[in-house]
Design an enzyme around this catalytic site. Structure first.
Site, PDB file in Angstrom:
ATOM      1  N   ALA A 135       0.834  -1.202   0.000  1.00 36.16           N
ATOM      2  CA  ALA A 135       0.000   0.000   0.000  1.00 36.16           C
ATOM      3  C   ALA A 135       0.868   1.252   0.000  1.00 36.16           C
ATOM      4  O   ALA A 135       1.384   1.671   1.046  1.00 36.16           O
ATOM      5  CB  ALA A 135      -0.927  -0.014   1.212  1.00 36.16           C
ATOM      6  N   PRO A 139      -4.982   8.809  -2.068  1.00 37.19           N
ATOM      7  CA  PRO A 139      -5.942   9.574  -2.863  1.00 37.19           C
ATOM      8  C   PRO A 139      -5.356  10.882  -3.383  1.00 37.19           C
ATOM      9  O   PRO A 139      -5.736  11.371  -4.440  1.00 37.19           O
ATOM     10  CB  PRO A 139      -7.090   9.843  -1.874  1.00 37.19           C
ATOM     11  CG  PRO A 139      -6.967   8.776  -0.840  1.00 37.19           C
ATOM     12  CD  PRO A 139      -5.512   8.458  -0.739  1.00 37.19           C
ATOM     13  N   GLU A 251       8.781  -5.231 -10.031  1.00 34.50           N
ATOM     14  CA  GLU A 251       7.380  -5.102 -10.440  1.00 34.50           C
ATOM     15  C   GLU A 251       7.297  -4.716 -11.917  1.00 34.50           C
ATOM     16  O   GLU A 251       6.486  -5.254 -12.667  1.00 34.50           O
ATOM     17  CB  GLU A 251       6.680  -4.042  -9.568  1.00 34.50           C
ATOM     18  CG  GLU A 251       5.203  -3.900  -9.908  1.00 34.50           C
ATOM     19  CD  GLU A 251       4.471  -2.864  -9.044  1.00 34.50           C
ATOM     20  OE1 GLU A 251       5.128  -2.133  -8.272  1.00 34.50           O
ATOM     21  OE2 GLU A 251       3.238  -2.801  -9.147  1.00 34.50           O
ATOM     22  N   GLY A 372       1.984   0.829 -11.207  1.00 38.16           N
ATOM     23  CA  GLY A 372       3.409   0.484 -11.053  1.00 38.16           C
ATOM     24  C   GLY A 372       4.336   1.513 -11.676  1.00 38.16           C
ATOM     25  O   GLY A 372       5.505   1.216 -11.969  1.00 38.16           O
TER      26      GLY A 372
HETATM   27  C1  LIG Z   1      -6.147  -1.531 -10.713  1.00 38.15           C
HETATM   28  C2  LIG Z   1      -5.042  -0.828  -9.996  1.00 38.15           C
HETATM   29  C3  LIG Z   1      -4.295  -1.507  -9.041  1.00 38.15           C
HETATM   30  C4  LIG Z   1      -3.313  -0.840  -8.320  1.00 38.15           C
HETATM   31  N1  LIG Z   1      -2.643  -1.512  -7.319  1.00 38.15           N
HETATM   32  C5  LIG Z   1      -1.834  -0.803  -6.469  1.00 38.15           C
HETATM   33  C6  LIG Z   1      -1.257  -1.424  -5.320  1.00 38.15           C
HETATM   34  O1  LIG Z   1      -1.422  -2.622  -5.079  1.00 38.15           O
HETATM   35  N2  LIG Z   1      -0.525  -0.657  -4.470  1.00 38.15           N
HETATM   36  C7  LIG Z   1      -0.296   0.678  -4.692  1.00 38.15           C
HETATM   37  O2  LIG Z   1       0.373   1.308  -3.884  1.00 38.15           O
HETATM   38  N3  LIG Z   1      -0.806   1.288  -5.793  1.00 38.15           N
HETATM   39  C8  LIG Z   1      -1.577   0.594  -6.688  1.00 38.15           C
HETATM   40  N4  LIG Z   1      -2.113   1.198  -7.793  1.00 38.15           N
HETATM   41  C9  LIG Z   1      -1.880   2.631  -7.981  1.00 38.15           C
HETATM   42  C10 LIG Z   1      -1.003   2.997  -9.147  1.00 38.15           C
HETATM   43  O3  LIG Z   1       0.338   2.667  -8.895  1.00 38.15           O
HETATM   44  C11 LIG Z   1      -1.240   4.496  -9.406  1.00 38.15           C
HETATM   45  O4  LIG Z   1      -2.509   4.605 -10.022  1.00 38.15           O
HETATM   46  C12 LIG Z   1      -0.173   5.125 -10.262  1.00 38.15           C
HETATM   47  O5  LIG Z   1       1.045   5.172  -9.571  1.00 38.15           O
HETATM   48  C13 LIG Z   1      -0.569   6.538 -10.703  1.00 38.15           C
HETATM   49  O6  LIG Z   1      -0.988   7.305  -9.620  1.00 38.15           O
HETATM   50  P1  LIG Z   1      -2.381   8.091  -9.691  1.00 38.15           P
HETATM   51  O7  LIG Z   1      -3.411   7.168 -10.211  1.00 38.15           O
HETATM   52  O8  LIG Z   1      -2.637   8.715  -8.380  1.00 38.15           O
HETATM   53  O9  LIG Z   1      -2.196   9.193 -10.792  1.00 38.15           O
HETATM   54  P2  LIG Z   1      -1.540  10.648 -10.610  1.00 38.15           P
HETATM   55  O10 LIG Z   1      -0.230  10.534  -9.907  1.00 38.15           O
HETATM   56  O11 LIG Z   1      -2.545  11.574 -10.052  1.00 38.15           O
HETATM   57  O12 LIG Z   1      -1.277  11.025 -12.119  1.00 38.15           O
HETATM   58  C14 LIG Z   1      -2.361  11.230 -13.051  1.00 38.15           C
HETATM   59  C15 LIG Z   1      -1.772  11.334 -14.454  1.00 38.15           C
HETATM   60  O13 LIG Z   1      -0.885  12.434 -14.527  1.00 38.15           O
HETATM   61  C16 LIG Z   1       0.375  11.999 -14.974  1.00 38.15           C
HETATM   62  N5  LIG Z   1       1.426  12.748 -14.264  1.00 38.15           N
HETATM   63  C17 LIG Z   1       1.642  12.815 -12.934  1.00 38.15           C
HETATM   64  N6  LIG Z   1       2.711  13.572 -12.672  1.00 38.15           N
HETATM   65  C18 LIG Z   1       3.183  14.007 -13.878  1.00 38.15           C
HETATM   66  C19 LIG Z   1       4.280  14.812 -14.273  1.00 38.15           C
HETATM   67  N7  LIG Z   1       5.129  15.334 -13.377  1.00 38.15           N
HETATM   68  N8  LIG Z   1       4.464  15.045 -15.594  1.00 38.15           N
HETATM   69  C20 LIG Z   1       3.629  14.519 -16.526  1.00 38.15           C
HETATM   70  N9  LIG Z   1       2.576  13.737 -16.199  1.00 38.15           N
HETATM   71  C21 LIG Z   1       2.356  13.477 -14.895  1.00 38.15           C
HETATM   72  C22 LIG Z   1       0.457  10.528 -14.651  1.00 38.15           C
HETATM   73  O14 LIG Z   1       1.332   9.856 -15.518  1.00 38.15           O
HETATM   74  C23 LIG Z   1      -0.977  10.096 -14.870  1.00 38.15           C
HETATM   75  O15 LIG Z   1      -1.174   9.836 -16.234  1.00 38.15           O
HETATM   76  C24 LIG Z   1      -3.043   0.525  -8.582  1.00 38.15           C
HETATM   77  C25 LIG Z   1      -3.752   1.198  -9.586  1.00 38.15           C
HETATM   78  C26 LIG Z   1      -4.748   0.546 -10.290  1.00 38.15           C
HETATM   79  C27 LIG Z   1      -5.515   1.307 -11.320  1.00 38.15           C
END
Ligand SMILES: Cc1cc2nc3c(=O)[nH]c(=O)nc-3n(C[C@H](O)[C@H](O)[C@H](O)COP(=O)(O)OP(=O)(O)OC[C@H]3O[C@@H](n4cnc5c(N)ncnc54)[C@H](O)[C@@H]3O)c2cc1C
Length: 389
Positions: A135, A139, A251, A372
């Site tokens: 984890a 959010p 990963e 990931g």
């Molecule tokens: C089905 C699923 C399973 C998951 N399982 C796990 C788990 O087991 N454990 C865990 O910890 N997490 C898990 N995740 C979370 C996953 O690792 C995150 O969704 C991912 O790291 C992106 O974070 P975010 O969704 O908050 O997007 P954000 O960080 O809010 O980013 C949103 C978008 O903006 C882009 N972005 C962000 N910063 C920049 C920048 N500086 N420049 C350009 N673009 C940018 C990102 O690439 C993305 O496209 C899971 C996600 C999903 C959907």
């Protein structure tokens, strides 16, 4: 020989032991997974018992130290790739994500944890009796790991944890959670890893419904004054960030292999369909534009697979480079994206019906490109490492 096996026969990295392991995992998938995968997708989770059966088949403990119930003698990174590849055959990414969460949840404990923590947590996980999740994402954002907000305050012999996590794979079924928390000041230097356990007062989970990976339970976690024994600290206080980053390499390699395998499933189904489907009085595959689609899929899969194998070799040789893993992950998800598109196009309306492997894989493209480490973050990480500033 199928499109699946064809690769290994030609690659210099795969030997007889890999072939034997392939057949062993394949039998497990055919017997224990394939007949049930649609029901698990509908149920929204895997049965707990599957973990125990996968452990008995040697799948859960593969590559983990023997001292904690794993199997490491004679195992190299290619055996792990094969496990992923064979588990990909039913065309349901949630199977790998959820059955193998110990692959991301357990390594930080084995790398950084106290001997007592290792002895208590690893054996039941590797026996498939307990489930562990990782984890990190919150959010407020997943990409910016260094700025995570969940706080753990030291009070006497405990930490008091407050905050929340989201998108956590196996987040409902897990017994143990390797959780990234802030124990110090801002930035990466204030982050620690802490083991939380299901049932601790103030620790709750809620299910999240999603586009794909349906058989993988995904949850939001809430921590409301959760008291965690200080003995559950994984490694030194405020030294968790490096543990998180090191974990990402494995990963990302696994996800890249998964993307290659799912792309190969797409190709397999597209070829079968194009051979059997009659259009305008002849098999679909007799049309040059369709044959080119299939060849183009193979081109991208083979190019990506060579790089996956090269990176797996680098892991075994101790020459792994994070920029490579980051770029490889982008390459692999784009290969999957292209192959899922062209396979769906080749199958036509049939690709749009629930139950088709291509339909499911198509819905799972985005989670590979986001989870990931998203494409944008991967490209930027590599750019910085390569000195493109
Ligand atoms: C089905 C699923 C399973 C998951 N399982 C796990 C788990 O087991 N454990 C865990 O910890 N997490 C898990 N995740 C979370 C996953 O690792 C995150 O969704 C991912 O790291 C992106 O974070 P975010 O969704 O908050 O997007 P954000 O960080 O809010 O980013 C949103 C978008 O903006 C882009 N972005 C962000 N910063 C920049 C920048 N500086 N420049 C350009 N673009 C940018 C990102 O690439 C993305 O496209 C899971 C996600 C999903 C959907």
């Amino acid at each position: 020989m199928t499109l699946f096996d064809d690769w290994r026969a030609r690659s210099p990295f795969y030997s007889e032991t890999h072939e034997a392991w392939t057949m062993s995992v394949r039998r497990f998938v055919e017997r224990e997974v394939a007949p049930h995968i649609d029901a698990w997708e509908a149920a929204g989770e895997l049965p707990r018992d599957l973990h125990r059966r996968a452990a008995e088949a040697g799948i859960i403990g593969l590559g983990f130290p023997e001292a904690y119930g794993g199997v490491s003698e004679g195992i190299d990174p290619f055996h792990r790739l094969i496990t992923t590849e064979e588990l990909a055959r039913p065309g349901a990414g949630g199977l790998i994500a959820s059955l193998m969460t110990h692959g991301i949840g357990l390594p930080p404990i084995l790398a950084l944890g106290s001997e007592a923590l290792k002895q208590r947590i690893a054996p039941p996980v590797l026996a498939g009796e307990k489930i562990i999740a990782l984890a990190i994402t919150e959010p407020s954002g997943g990409s910016d790991v260094a700025n995570l907000r969940t706080r753990a305050e030291k009070r006497g012999n405990s930490y008091i944890v407050n905050g929340s996590k989201t998108f956590i794979t196996s987040g409902l079924r897990a017994d143990y959670y390797t959780v990234a928390v802030r124990t110090g000041g801002p930035g990466m230097g204030g982050i620690s890893l802490l083991l939380l356990e299901k049932g601790m007062p103030g620790f709750t989970q809620t299910r999240l419904d999603k586009m794909g990976w349906h058989c993988s339970d995904t949850a939001a976690l809430y921590f409301d004054d959760v008291e965690v024994p200080a003995d559950n600290l994984i490694g030194p206080e405020n030294a968790g960030f490096m543990g998180i980053m090191q974990n990402f390499n494995g990963e990302r390699l696994g996800m890249a292999m998964g993307c290659c395998a799912f792309a190969r499933v797409c190709l397999e189904d597209a070829v079968d369909w194009a051979r059997s489907r009659e259009v305008f009085g002849k098999p679909l595959i007799r049309n040059q534009s369709i044959r080119h689609k299939l060849a183009d899929m193979m081109r991208q899969i083979n190019a990506t697979q060579v790089w996956v194998d090269q990176c797996a070799w680098a892991v075994g040789a101790g020459k792994a480079n994070p920029a490579d893993f980051a770029l490889l992950k982008v390459q692999a998800t784009r290969t999957l994206e292209a192959c899922a598109r062209e396979a769906a196009q080749t199958l036509g309306g049939a690709s749009y019906l629930r139950g088709a492997r291509v339909e499911r894989i198509y819905r799972e493209v985005r989670v590979n490109a986001i989870g990931g480490g998203s494409e944008e973050i991967m490209l930027d990480l590599a750019a910085r490492q390569l000195g493109f500033a």
